[in-house]
Design an enzyme around this catalytic site. Structure first.
Site, PDB file in Angstrom:
ATOM      1  N   ASP A   6       0.861  -1.181   0.000  1.00 40.29           N
ATOM      2  CA  ASP A   6       0.000   0.000   0.000  1.00 40.29           C
ATOM      3  C   ASP A   6       0.905   1.242   0.000  1.00 40.29           C
ATOM      4  OD1 ASP A   6      -1.856   2.019   0.666  1.00 40.29           O
ATOM      5  OD2 ASP A   6      -3.076   0.688   1.852  1.00 40.29           O
ATOM      6  N   ASP A  32      -7.830  -9.077   4.526  1.00 39.40           N
ATOM      7  CA  ASP A  32      -8.947  -9.086   5.456  1.00 39.40           C
ATOM      8  C   ASP A  32      -9.514  -7.713   5.738  1.00 39.40           C
ATOM      9  OD1 ASP A  32      -6.526  -8.321   6.983  1.00 39.40           O
ATOM     10  OD2 ASP A  32      -7.933  -8.270   8.666  1.00 39.40           O
ATOM     11  N   PHE A  54      -9.657  -0.009  -0.664  1.00 38.56           N
ATOM     12  CA  PHE A  54      -9.457  -1.115   0.268  1.00 38.56           C
ATOM     13  C   PHE A  54     -10.071  -2.383  -0.313  1.00 38.56           C
ATOM     14  CE2 PHE A  54      -9.854  -3.686   4.078  1.00 38.56           C
ATOM     15  CZ  PHE A  54      -8.615  -3.469   4.648  1.00 38.56           C
TER      16      PHE A  54
HETATM   17  P1  XMP Z   1       1.728  -0.420   3.844  1.00 47.01           P
HETATM   18  O1  XMP Z   1       0.921   0.843   3.785  1.00 47.01           O
HETATM   19  O2  XMP Z   1       2.768  -0.359   4.907  1.00 47.01           O
HETATM   20  O3  XMP Z   1       0.670  -1.486   4.288  1.00 47.01           O
HETATM   21  O4  XMP Z   1       2.289  -0.765   2.484  1.00 47.01           O
HETATM   22  C1  XMP Z   1       0.728  -2.790   3.930  1.00 47.01           C
HETATM   23  C2  XMP Z   1      -0.208  -3.598   4.778  1.00 47.01           C
HETATM   24  O5  XMP Z   1      -1.444  -2.920   4.992  1.00 47.01           O
HETATM   25  C3  XMP Z   1      -2.525  -3.791   4.831  1.00 47.01           C
HETATM   26  N1  XMP Z   1      -3.330  -3.335   3.692  1.00 47.01           N
HETATM   27  C4  XMP Z   1      -4.476  -3.871   3.283  1.00 47.01           C
HETATM   28  N2  XMP Z   1      -5.173  -4.914   3.746  1.00 47.01           N
HETATM   29  N3  XMP Z   1      -6.808  -4.567   2.067  1.00 47.01           N
HETATM   30  C5  XMP Z   1      -6.344  -5.252   3.136  1.00 47.01           C
HETATM   31  O6  XMP Z   1      -6.996  -6.201   3.525  1.00 47.01           O
HETATM   32  C6  XMP Z   1      -6.168  -3.509   1.543  1.00 47.01           C
HETATM   33  O7  XMP Z   1      -6.632  -2.919   0.564  1.00 47.01           O
HETATM   34  C7  XMP Z   1      -4.931  -3.142   2.195  1.00 47.01           C
HETATM   35  N4  XMP Z   1      -4.043  -2.158   1.951  1.00 47.01           N
HETATM   36  C8  XMP Z   1      -3.074  -2.311   2.897  1.00 47.01           C
HETATM   37  C9  XMP Z   1      -1.939  -5.143   4.596  1.00 47.01           C
HETATM   38  O8  XMP Z   1      -1.836  -5.821   5.824  1.00 47.01           O
HETATM   39  C10 XMP Z   1      -0.547  -4.878   4.068  1.00 47.01           C
HETATM   40  O9  XMP Z   1       0.387  -5.883   4.365  1.00 47.01           O
END
Ligand code: XMP
Ligand code: MG
Length: 184
Positions: A107, A163, A156
């Site tokens: 993300d 999840d 999301f």
């Molecule tokens: P970052 O922002 O550090 O976050 O790259 C990565 C983690 O955030 C969670 N994440 C999601 N989980 N749907 C989810 O279920 C999403 O759209 C989403 N975006 C981020 C996930 O745990 C990932 O490893």
């Protein structure tokens, strides 16, 4: 009402199970070709990467081993802060190994950039990342993800390991949740 049917909570399917499986096969082929007989250590990031790890590893033909890390990112709910705590560390010494981090989704990239930095300090021979999904518009920490399943919009998504409040990981399709799920 069929409370057991989680598929009813998806409002929009971005990728069907077949599309995910097809892409996994392509990624596995590419990874096999790149590592050319070198043994790979796949490091799965719990919990989200369980499905990707399971399918990707079985689609690969390379010799490989697996290990797992669990990390928690401090931050509110669905937002990541980049401050990461290791909840479960590796059981393997990765020095001199060809490490491939297996992630469900990138993300902002904050979690992953911490992880890459942390693992790099342990002296692996090589370190690369495979992520099933990436949100290019959300990325604030530049992380080089060598193998990306799909780039997706900054929304999301759930399913295939991803999840919402611990649920929906078992969905085979990947998509966005209906508003009533959040509202409930
Ligand atoms: P970052 O922002 O550090 O976050 O790259 C990565 C983690 O955030 C969670 N994440 C999601 N989980 N749907 C989810 O279920 C999403 O759209 C989403 N975006 C981020 C996930 O745990 C990932 O490893
Ligand atoms: Mg995750």
């Amino acid at each position: 009402m069929d409370a057991a049917d989680v598929t009813q909570d998806l409002t929009h399917v971005l990728f069907t199970a077949d599309e995910v499986a097809g892409r996994i096969a392509e990624m596995a082929g590419q990874i096999d070709a790149d590592y050319e007989g070198r043994e790979v250590l796949l490091i799965g990031v719990l919990n989200g990467a369980v499905m990707v790890m399971s399918d990707l590893s079985r689609a690969m033909k390379s010799h490989l081993t697996m290990d797992w890390m669990a990390i928690s990112s401090y931050g509110s709910g669905t937002k990541s802060s980049g401050v990461v705590r290791i909840l479960k560390d590796l059981t393997t010494d990765i020095s001199g190994k060809h490490v491939l981090i297996v992630e469900d989704i990138v993300d902002t990239g904050l979690t992953l950039s911490y992880l890459v930095q942390n693992l790099r300090s342990r002296g692996p021979e090589t370190i690369e990342v495979a992520a099933m999904f990436r949100k290019p518009e959300a990325m604030t920490a530049p992380v080089d993800v060598k193998y990306v399943g799909f780039d997706i919009p900054n929304e999301f998504v759930v399913g295939y390991g991803l999840d919402y409040a611990g649920r929906y990981r078992n969905l085979r399709d990947v998509g966005t949740l209906a508003p009533h799920v959040y509202g409930g």
